[in-house]
Design an enzyme around this catalytic site. Structure first.
Site, PDB file in Angstrom:
ATOM      1  N   GLY A  65     -13.141  -1.284  34.422  1.00 17.47           N
ATOM      2  CA  GLY A  65     -11.987  -0.516  34.573  1.00 17.47           C
ATOM      3  C   GLY A  65     -12.395   1.009  34.656  1.00 17.47           C
TER       4      GLY A  65
ATOM      5  CD  GLN B 224     -14.212   6.427  32.852  1.00 21.21           C
ATOM      6  OE1 GLN B 224     -13.294   5.510  33.120  1.00 21.21           O
ATOM      7  NE2 GLN B 224     -15.547   6.157  32.385  1.00 21.21           N
TER       8      GLN B 224
ATOM      9  CB  CYS C 124     -18.164   4.420  28.366  1.00 20.48           C
ATOM     10  SG  CYS C 124     -17.191   5.464  28.903  1.00 20.48           S
ATOM     11  CG  LEU C 125     -19.517   3.478  34.984  1.00 22.36           C
ATOM     12  CD1 LEU C 125     -18.679   3.652  36.233  1.00 22.36           C
ATOM     13  CD2 LEU C 125     -21.092   3.247  35.150  1.00 22.36           C
TER      14      LEU C 125
ATOM     15  CG  HIS D 268     -13.184   1.529  27.086  1.00 21.36           C
ATOM     16  ND1 HIS D 268     -14.299   1.201  26.633  1.00 21.36           N
ATOM     17  CD2 HIS D 268     -13.400   2.354  28.277  1.00 21.36           C
ATOM     18  CE1 HIS D 268     -15.349   2.297  27.260  1.00 21.36           C
ATOM     19  NE2 HIS D 268     -14.573   2.876  28.243  1.00 21.36           N
ATOM     20  CD  GLU D 269     -11.048   1.836  31.723  1.00 22.46           C
ATOM     21  OE1 GLU D 269     -11.061   3.197  31.655  1.00 22.46           O
ATOM     22  OE2 GLU D 269     -12.221   1.209  31.330  1.00 22.46           O
TER      23      GLU D 269
ATOM     24  CG  HIS E  39     -11.798   6.797  29.241  1.00 21.29           C
ATOM     25  ND1 HIS E  39     -12.931   7.716  29.079  1.00 21.29           N
ATOM     26  CD2 HIS E  39     -12.373   5.596  29.639  1.00 21.29           C
ATOM     27  CE1 HIS E  39     -14.163   7.062  29.128  1.00 21.29           C
ATOM     28  NE2 HIS E  39     -13.810   5.818  29.309  1.00 21.29           N
TER      29      HIS E  39
END
Ligand code: ZN
Length: 161
Positions: free
Chosen positions: A47, A52, A90-91, A132-133, A136
């Site tokens: 995702g 991000q 997480c990136l 999770h997304e 963000h």
């Protein structure tokens, strides 16, 4: 189309801001979505949320049932009482893994890339990736769950961006 650089850091303002609602899926928004799709493919994650890539907008991509879905202005309208804990990465926070407890099932309402409203009931990994997304989009990062008890230290780490 372009692969966009990923914004990192747990105090970076765009990652700590509540994203703006998207009133309409315009050509500019569609171009951003396409770049996000290309970036997600390049990173090989599950995702990606607009903050991000530096855009404070309520847009995220999430792999649901093995396919990348676009969620514009997503809203969780129901959460199960039953919760699961899994390790997430997480990136935007390289080399950090946090055990995160989340509701196991959710109902999410959103607009798709055509601007049409959709609603889906999701469970397990699909529900986790979307939550999770959506964190963000609300300026929340996995490090905010560090106080959660790590009850599953023997499970394989999960990487989510
Ligand atoms: Zn993330």
């Amino acid at each position: 189309m372009a692969v966009l650089p990923i914004v990192t850091g747990d105090t970076t303002p765009v990652l700590r801001t509540v994203s703006k609602n998207v009133p309409q899926v315009t050509k500019t928004i569609l171009a951003l979505i396409k770049d996000m799709e290309e970036t997600l493919k390049d990173e090989g994650g599950l995702g990606l949320a607009a903050p991000q890539v530096g855009e404070s907008l309520q847009i995220c991509l999430a792999q649901i049932g093995g396919k990348v879905q676009v969620l514009v202005n997503p809203e969780i309208t129901w959460r199960s009482k039953e919760a699961d804990t899994e390790e997430e990465g997480c990136l935007s926070l390289p080399n950090i893994v946090v055990a995160v407890m989340r509701p196991r099932e959710i109902v999410v309402r959103y607009r798709n890339r055509k601007g049409m409203e959709e609603e889906r009931r999701l469970k397990d990994m699909d529900a986790r990736v979307v939550q999770h997304e959506m964190d963000h989009l609300n300026g929340v990062l996995i490090v905010d769950y560090l106080s959660s008890p790590a009850t599953n230290e023997h499970r394989a780490p999960v990487t989510i961006v």
